[in-house]
Scaffold this motif. Sequence first.
Motif, short mmCIF file in Angstrom:
data_model
loop_
_atom_site.label_atom_id
_atom_site.label_comp_id
_atom_site.label_asym_id
_atom_site.label_seq_id
_atom_site.Cartn_x
_atom_site.Cartn_y
_atom_site.Cartn_z
N THR A 1 -2.73 17.09 5.97
CA THR A 1 -3.50 16.01 5.35
C THR A 1 -2.62 14.80 5.07
N ILE B 1 -1.88 13.03 8.35
CA ILE B 1 -3.04 12.26 8.82
C ILE B 1 -3.20 10.98 8.00
N ILE B 2 -3.06 11.07 6.69
CA ILE B 2 -3.20 9.89 5.83
C ILE B 2 -2.08 8.89 6.11
N THR C 1 -0.41 8.45 8.92
CA THR C 1 -0.69 7.82 10.21
C THR C 1 -1.79 6.77 10.07
N ALA C 2 -2.82 7.08 9.32
CA ALA C 2 -3.91 6.12 9.12
C ALA C 2 -3.42 4.88 8.38
N LEU C 3 -2.59 5.05 7.36
CA LEU C 3 -2.07 3.91 6.61
C LEU C 3 -1.15 3.04 7.47
N THR D 1 -1.37 2.70 10.71
CA THR D 1 -2.27 2.01 11.64
C THR D 1 -2.96 0.83 10.95
N LEU D 2 -3.42 1.03 9.73
CA LEU D 2 -4.06 -0.05 8.99
C LEU D 2 -3.10 -1.20 8.72
N SER D 3 -1.86 -0.88 8.38
CA SER D 3 -0.89 -1.96 8.13
C SER D 3 -0.57 -2.71 9.41
#
Length: 144
Positions: free
Chosen positions: A19, A22-23, A25-27, A29-31
Motif C-alpha cells: 500500500t 502504491i501511494i 508511486t501515485a504521489l 506521478t501527481l507531482s
Amino acid sequence: MGSLAKWQRGVGLIEVLVTVLIIATALLTLSAMQMRSLQFNQSAYLRSQANILAYDIIDRMRLNRTHVTEYVIDYDADAPSGTSLAEVDLREWRDLVEDVLPEGLGQVKCNSSGICTISIRWSEQNQSENNDEDIATFEYTTRV
C-alpha cells in the motif's frame, strides 16, 4: 489452528508495504504532472505575451500607416535612436519585448504590398536536452 497462525504472521506487514509503495508511486506521478502543468502554463503565458506584443507594434504601424517601411527591423539590428514616430515606436516596442520575454527579440518585415510579418523569439526552458528547442518563435502576418 496453531499452524494457521504461523502462516499468517507478517501478512499484514506485506499488505502495508504494498500500500505504501502504491501511494508513493501515485504521489510521485501527481507531482510530475503538477510540474509539467506549471511548465505548460508558463509557456502559454509567454506565448500570450508575444501575441500582445505583436498586436502592439501592428497597432503602432497602423497609426503611422504612411511610414510603414520605416518599421522594418531585423533581430540582430540595434533599436533605432532617432526621434521620428516610427523610430520611437520601434525602440519602445523592442524595450517591451526585452523586458517581458526572457531573452526576447523582435523583428518586423514588410513587403511592398503592405503585408507585414512580426516575428518574436525568446528563450524557453524545455525538458529535452536539445538546445535548439530552447528558442520559441511567434510569427504574426497581417496587412497594414
